[in-house]
Design a protein around this motif. Sequence first.
Motif, PDB file in Angstrom:
ATOM      1  N   UNK A 141      27.017  -1.965 -41.666  1.00 18.96           N
ATOM      2  CA  UNK A 141      25.958  -3.130 -41.739  1.00 18.96           C
ATOM      3  C   UNK A 141      26.741  -4.364 -42.147  1.00 18.96           C
ATOM      4  N   UNK A 142      27.936  -4.464 -42.653  1.00 24.42           N
ATOM      5  CA  UNK A 142      28.592  -5.797 -42.979  1.00 24.42           C
ATOM      6  C   UNK A 142      29.105  -5.895 -41.672  1.00 24.42           C
ATOM      7  N   UNK A 143      29.603  -5.046 -40.713  1.00 26.15           N
ATOM      8  CA  UNK A 143      30.236  -5.499 -39.380  1.00 26.15           C
ATOM      9  C   UNK A 143      29.128  -6.027 -38.771  1.00 26.15           C
ATOM     10  N   UNK A 144      27.853  -5.649 -38.698  1.00 23.46           N
ATOM     11  CA  UNK A 144      26.763  -6.165 -38.081  1.00 23.46           C
ATOM     12  C   UNK A 144      26.358  -7.474 -38.578  1.00 23.46           C
ATOM     13  N   UNK A 145      26.686  -7.444 -39.641  1.00 23.74           N
ATOM     14  CA  UNK A 145      26.012  -8.868 -40.403  1.00 23.74           C
ATOM     15  C   UNK A 145      27.049  -9.850 -40.127  1.00 23.74           C
ATOM     16  N   UNK A 146      28.262  -9.669 -40.142  1.00 25.56           N
ATOM     17  CA  UNK A 146      29.273 -10.643 -39.696  1.00 25.56           C
ATOM     18  C   UNK A 146      29.150 -11.015 -38.145  1.00 25.56           C
ATOM     19  N   UNK A 147      28.775 -10.258 -37.672  1.00 27.12           N
ATOM     20  CA  UNK A 147      28.632 -10.645 -35.777  1.00 27.12           C
ATOM     21  C   UNK A 147      27.377 -11.455 -35.934  1.00 27.12           C
ATOM     22  N   UNK A 206      20.770   7.766 -32.143  1.00 27.58           N
ATOM     23  CA  UNK A 206      19.979   6.524 -32.069  1.00 27.58           C
ATOM     24  C   UNK A 206      19.044   6.142 -33.397  1.00 27.58           C
ATOM     25  N   UNK A 207      18.365   7.055 -33.940  1.00 32.13           N
ATOM     26  CA  UNK A 207      17.883   6.698 -35.101  1.00 32.13           C
ATOM     27  C   UNK A 207      18.863   6.046 -36.207  1.00 32.13           C
ATOM     28  N   UNK A 208      19.858   6.580 -36.126  1.00 31.83           N
ATOM     29  CA  UNK A 208      21.113   5.766 -37.101  1.00 31.83           C
ATOM     30  C   UNK A 208      21.174   4.191 -36.483  1.00 31.83           C
ATOM     31  N   UNK A 209      21.318   3.916 -35.325  1.00 32.62           N
ATOM     32  CA  UNK A 209      21.307   2.482 -34.729  1.00 32.62           C
ATOM     33  C   UNK A 209      19.939   1.976 -35.312  1.00 32.62           C
ATOM     34  N   UNK A 213      19.882  -1.894 -37.336  1.00 31.82           N
ATOM     35  CA  UNK A 213      19.073  -3.076 -36.625  1.00 31.82           C
ATOM     36  C   UNK A 213      17.924  -3.494 -37.920  1.00 31.82           C
ATOM     37  N   UNK A 214      17.374  -2.462 -38.274  1.00 33.95           N
ATOM     38  CA  UNK A 214      16.123  -2.659 -39.262  1.00 33.95           C
ATOM     39  C   UNK A 214      16.659  -3.424 -40.494  1.00 33.95           C
ATOM     40  N   UNK A 215      17.736  -3.005 -40.905  1.00 28.73           N
ATOM     41  CA  UNK A 215      18.509  -3.561 -42.087  1.00 28.73           C
ATOM     42  C   UNK A 215      18.867  -4.861 -42.147  1.00 28.73           C
ATOM     43  N   UNK A 216      19.362  -5.201 -40.755  1.00 28.27           N
ATOM     44  CA  UNK A 216      19.848  -6.531 -40.639  1.00 28.27           C
ATOM     45  C   UNK A 216      18.786  -7.414 -39.980  1.00 28.27           C
ATOM     46  N   UNK A 217      17.634  -7.065 -39.733  1.00 34.51           N
ATOM     47  CA  UNK A 217      16.411  -7.728 -39.018  1.00 34.51           C
ATOM     48  C   UNK A 217      16.982  -8.389 -37.573  1.00 34.51           C
ATOM     49  N   UNK A 218      17.479  -7.572 -37.007  1.00 34.55           N
ATOM     50  CA  UNK A 218      17.966  -7.668 -35.377  1.00 34.55           C
ATOM     51  C   UNK A 218      17.115  -7.084 -34.389  1.00 34.55           C
ATOM     52  N   UNK A 219      16.728  -7.897 -33.455  1.00 36.33           N
ATOM     53  CA  UNK A 219      15.659  -7.394 -32.391  1.00 36.33           C
ATOM     54  C   UNK A 219      16.435  -6.764 -31.157  1.00 36.33           C
TER      55      UNK A 219
END
Length: 277
Positions: A141-147, A206-209, A213-219
């Motif tokens: 989640x941190x990596x996704x948040x930084x991206x 896929x459910x992990x992905x 996305x849900x945690x970081x509010x990404x579409x």
Amino acid sequence: MVSMTQLEAYYNKFNEEKRLNSRHGQVEYRVSMKYICEYLEKAAAKIEHAAAFAHEVRSQIKVLDIGAGTGRYSVALADAGYDVTAVELVRYNLGILKQKKSRVKALQGNALNLKKLEDNCFDVTLLFGPMYHLFDFEDKRKALREAKRVTKPGGVIFVAYCMNEYGVITYGFKERHIVECMEENRFANDFKIISQPQTLYDYVRIEDIDALNEAEDLERLTIFSPDGPANYMRTFLNQLSQEEFEAFVQYQFAICERPDLIGAGAHTVDIIRKHCN
């Protein structure tokens, strides 16, 4: 996360250039690049007079490649005229990238903390390696948040993952470690891999992905398998004529978004958008 020492030792021996130039690697690369280029062209089309000044427009499109490895994607995109920044954790890989003398701005850095990069800078961000080596949901989640932080509002992020079923089928059954893995409780009851840092790679479904996305509010815009069955068929792909191999690549282009096939490949790429507000 795998320790820096472990990753250095692994990538000092692992030939990423050779992998992506192999036939199974070419499938992954060509399918991924097709999607990357489509979204870059969409970004360019938003710029006035884009058709008339294609090269000048491309130079205004900023691309970030996080976990760039030896630069297979970033160098090609820079050669095509885009403004590319590459961040790579492993010094050995970074050295190879810099030796290519491309226009890529190459930095050493960690996907969990892109402190050298400002907010809202990039039109397209690639996160193609780091998720493989992050074992904790919060680290992913941190990596996704930084991206997300460094990508412009409305910009697009490509995130690659290693898939659970490929790990079970290949390492467990094909390489005949299944009994050993079950005895060591390396699978949950539903054969979800229980990864450990010493194994270097983490595997998802896929459910992990979706949860990330849900945690970081990404579409999500699109999700696809860049390699499909290619990694299962490495020896067979090498036996194909060039014409037959090109037909296989076209097959993967055609079926890579099919939801009944996505989770079975070695990799999945999730294309997600940062909201404008």
